[in-house]
Enzyme design. Sequence first.
Site: not given
Lengths: 323, 348
Positions: B57, B126
Amino acid sequence: MTDLIELLRGMKRIRAVEQGIADRYMVQPQQMRCPTHLSIGQELVGALAGLALKPSDYAVSSHRGHAHYIGKGGDIGRMLAEIYGKVTGCSRGRGGSMHLIDESVGFMGTTAIVGNSIPVGVGLGLAAKLDGKEQVSAIFLGDGATEEGSFYESATIAAVRKLPVIFICENNLYSVYSPLNVRQPKNRVIHEMVAAYGGLDTYFVEGDDPEATTDELQKAVDKVRSGAGPAFIEITTYRWREHCGPNWDNHLPYRDEDEFENWKERDPLPELERRLLERGTISAERIASINQDVEHEVEAAFKFANESPFPDESEAYIDEYMA
Amino acid sequence: MKFSDAINDAMKVAMRQDPKVLCYGLGVDDPKRIFGTTEGLIEEFGPDRVFDMPTAENAMTGVAVGAALAGYRSVCVHQRVDFFLLAMDQLVNSAAKWHYMFGGQNSVPITIRLVIGRGWGQGPTHSQALHSWFAHIPGLKVVMPTNAEDAKGLLLESIFDNNPVVFLEHRWLHNMEGEVSEGDFRIPLGKARLAHQGDDVTIVSNSFMTVEALHAAEHVKAQGVGCDVIDLRTVRPLDWDAVFSSVKRTGRLLVLDIGAPMASVSSEIIARVAMEMPGVLKAPPQRLCLPDHSQPTSPALTKNFYPGSGEVVGAISSLIGRDLEKESLQAQQTWAHDVPGTWFNGPF
């Protein structure tokens, strides 16, 4: 083939600028008011930036980026003005020594966080590949940066997408005051580790040999330019002064005088000069004339920086966003 | 058109218009196509412009910065905000700083699409809504649309903005239907949308909470209470004029947020209204955020974790000093509390 006389001139220019900074940095009241990481001892790789690469090639570097900026062709006066915080600085006084840029010669920026500019260089490589102009993107980094996740991630992306990127790693043995043996496992060899990643051609050369370094770097750059995918080259070197600042620091208990003396004896700058003289490639007169040219150029650059105005205070509050 | 299709539509419009627009990220060309939002892109624009990425990322974000310096506009996609936390160095130290740090001579036009999760056991890592973090960083723009029309218009505007934009999509909005304008349709960043009008209470909201706010506003309207619902659309820049002019009229402020309260967009709105509008408020300002706590996983633990339209009605009651009926509104939700509707069967 690389012009070794130009290489010698390039190394001398970098050393003269860095020596000039070191001589002036502590003069009271201090005028260069930003963290400054000198490249004295590490001029060779920087000087090669302008010779192994083309002006149209991209380059990015890190906190110790003066040599790469100068070598790639960056304007010395604007670099010094930046260190002095002047409005004529290459970043208008907003970046300092650690944020150098000269896009006119493809030098796209140095940044201060270790490993930060590495993926940016890979992105420039992605653009180069999409543009299809046989440009190469060169990323200058140190041994410490190979410990960063961003290096591993960047090498992986460059390899998977076969980008025209060359990672040029100057291993100077220290990250600030921390030697390699407290940062990396005993049996790690950086270029071998990178070879094991897969997808990159890897090279290693001792940076005390100016010609071997030139040949090996040129070979790596040419192969990247041919479309073969990314390459990594590890070049040994040694920083003479303290990590940050103009002073000697061999008295500090992290390295010793003998180690420094050993590297000083292996300094590639006088070595190259000696070899060229011995072979008759260059005359003593020509060397004297180069020395004088460099001295005048650096003096003029300091004069430009010193005489330049500071930015208006209002410039602190502009350019947050591009229209 | 569904919200997710509106995102997809915006991507296609942008990529047709400008060959320098790229789209990449883990899974953009996989069989699921990022909840359908990247459907058809690789087929139309090819693997040079649309591609999967190593699970990296931070470097991926830096690649977008570098490509931007050479003239490319990258749309980077991450299936959850939480994974993108690995990219903070490139977002904060590179993308947000580049234009300023190098004297204004270059900029970093990149768009980072992040999906905020909720429910179905998404749990502590999440389902974080971190727009307040991003909004804290000068140099970034932070966008969080609520409906399909805004999703398309704001995404197109983000892609062609010359600065780094964090574009936050709430997972529970992906299936929402709405009218969507055709073609290259853009909505300026920094302009809020007045989603409901009324003179008694100003509700400032964002992203999925605007859905709850609209249910509540309709419900209390039937009881004689009028609410402005200001859907911020972007939280940096924030449309202060819209907030101030509404509060000036209503004298009552309720701020809704999908994130935690501490040092947040909601704190900022209440602070600035308090500082800059002395004497205007008829009641202490209120806010409804998530608990100042990590998010749980089990449906037994999430049951009352997220405020909904019933809680919004409760807060309106407290602002106007009058009890309002809310039970019939809460009774309208016939599906399980941890999904946005019966369409959602997991897994994420």
